[in-house]
Design a protein around this motif. Structure first.
Motif, PDB file in Angstrom:
ATOM      1  N   GLN A  89       0.812  -1.222   0.000  1.00 16.76           N
ATOM      2  CA  GLN A  89       0.000   0.000   0.000  1.00 16.76           C
ATOM      3  C   GLN A  89       0.843   1.269   0.000  1.00 16.76           C
ATOM      4  N   HIS A  90       2.141   1.136   0.181  1.00 18.81           N
ATOM      5  CA  HIS A  90       3.093   2.253   0.201  1.00 18.81           C
ATOM      6  C   HIS A  90       2.692   3.367   1.171  1.00 18.81           C
ATOM      7  N   PRO A  91       2.403   3.020   2.438  1.00 17.27           N
ATOM      8  CA  PRO A  91       1.983   4.062   3.380  1.00 17.27           C
ATOM      9  C   PRO A  91       3.145   4.973   3.779  1.00 17.27           C
ATOM     10  N   LEU A  92       3.020   6.231   3.420  1.00 19.61           N
ATOM     11  CA  LEU A  92       4.027   7.224   3.775  1.00 19.61           C
ATOM     12  C   LEU A  92       3.930   7.550   5.260  1.00 19.61           C
ATOM     13  N   LEU A  93       5.043   7.921   5.847  1.00 22.55           N
ATOM     14  CA  LEU A  93       5.077   8.344   7.233  1.00 22.55           C
ATOM     15  C   LEU A  93       4.831   9.847   7.266  1.00 22.55           C
ATOM     16  N   ALA A  94       3.730  10.257   7.886  1.00 23.53           N
ATOM     17  CA  ALA A  94       3.418  11.683   8.038  1.00 23.53           C
ATOM     18  C   ALA A  94       4.007  12.144   9.364  1.00 23.53           C
ATOM     19  N   LEU A  95       4.819  13.199   9.312  1.00 25.78           N
ATOM     20  CA  LEU A  95       5.472  13.725  10.515  1.00 25.78           C
ATOM     21  C   LEU A  95       4.939  15.109  10.852  1.00 25.78           C
ATOM     22  N   ASN A  96       4.558  15.295  12.087  1.00 19.66           N
ATOM     23  CA  ASN A  96       4.096  16.585  12.576  1.00 19.66           C
ATOM     24  C   ASN A  96       5.311  17.508  12.713  1.00 19.66           C
ATOM     25  N   ILE A  97       5.237  18.675  12.107  1.00 24.29           N
ATOM     26  CA  ILE A  97       6.355  19.620  12.149  1.00 24.29           C
ATOM     27  C   ILE A  97       6.148  20.679  13.226  1.00 24.29           C
TER      28      ILE A  97
END
Length: 160
Positions: A89-97
């Motif tokens: 599914q190629h789940p990207l890692l979302a990072l809180n900035i």
């Protein structure tokens, strides 16, 4: 190692940084998916700023956060890491900035200090634009997206 500053990013473009270089085919699939128009009828142009530079190879989430924090227009960065490349599914890692919780006064914010908000979650490439747009406009907060991802059986946020 000092990571390079991201230059030339349109404030309306979702920032996606590649940190794993083991699978070029997977990367091309991710690029194709995030380049698709978004919205119910595909009415919104896909705006992405892709960082595909091996200098980022193996960078940790903390290193990526530190490298992009100078961009005051940025609220989230998406990382194509090993998990992204290896999953179907190629789940990207979302990072809180956001670092607005960094200097909270314990006298008033002890509960928040004891239970800090989420700093990351996984999202499909198809949900990147919803996340980026809503966080940029402050329509929704990072925690709301993280909770939705955690509610999924695989821990992945899917298109809204």
């Amino acid at each position: 190692m000092v990571l390079p500053e991201i230059v030339g990013r349109d404030a309306f473009a979702a920032l996606i940084i590649r940190t794993d270089y083991a699978d070029e085919t997977a990367w091309q699939m991710i690029v194709a998916e995030v380049s698709q128009p978004s919205g119910a009828g595909g009415e919104y142009e896909a705006r992405v700023h892709l960082v595909d530079d091996p200098v980022w190879a193996g960078s940790t989430p903390a290193a990526v956060r530190a490298a992009v924090r100078q961009d005051d227009q940025l609220s989230v960065v998406f990382v194509a890491d090993r998990t992204t490349m290896q999953s179907a599914q190629h789940p990207l890692l979302a990072l809180n900035i956001s670092d607005e919780d960094k200097d909270l006064d314990p006298m008033y914010y002890q509960e928040l200090i004891d239970s800090p908000p989420a700093q990351e979650f996984r999202t499909t490439p198809g949900a990147v634009h919803d996340v980026h747009a809503n966080l940029s406009l402050a329509n929704l907060d990072f925690d709301g997206f993280a909770e939705a991802a955690l509610a999924d059986s695989e821990g992945i946020l899917r298109p809204l």
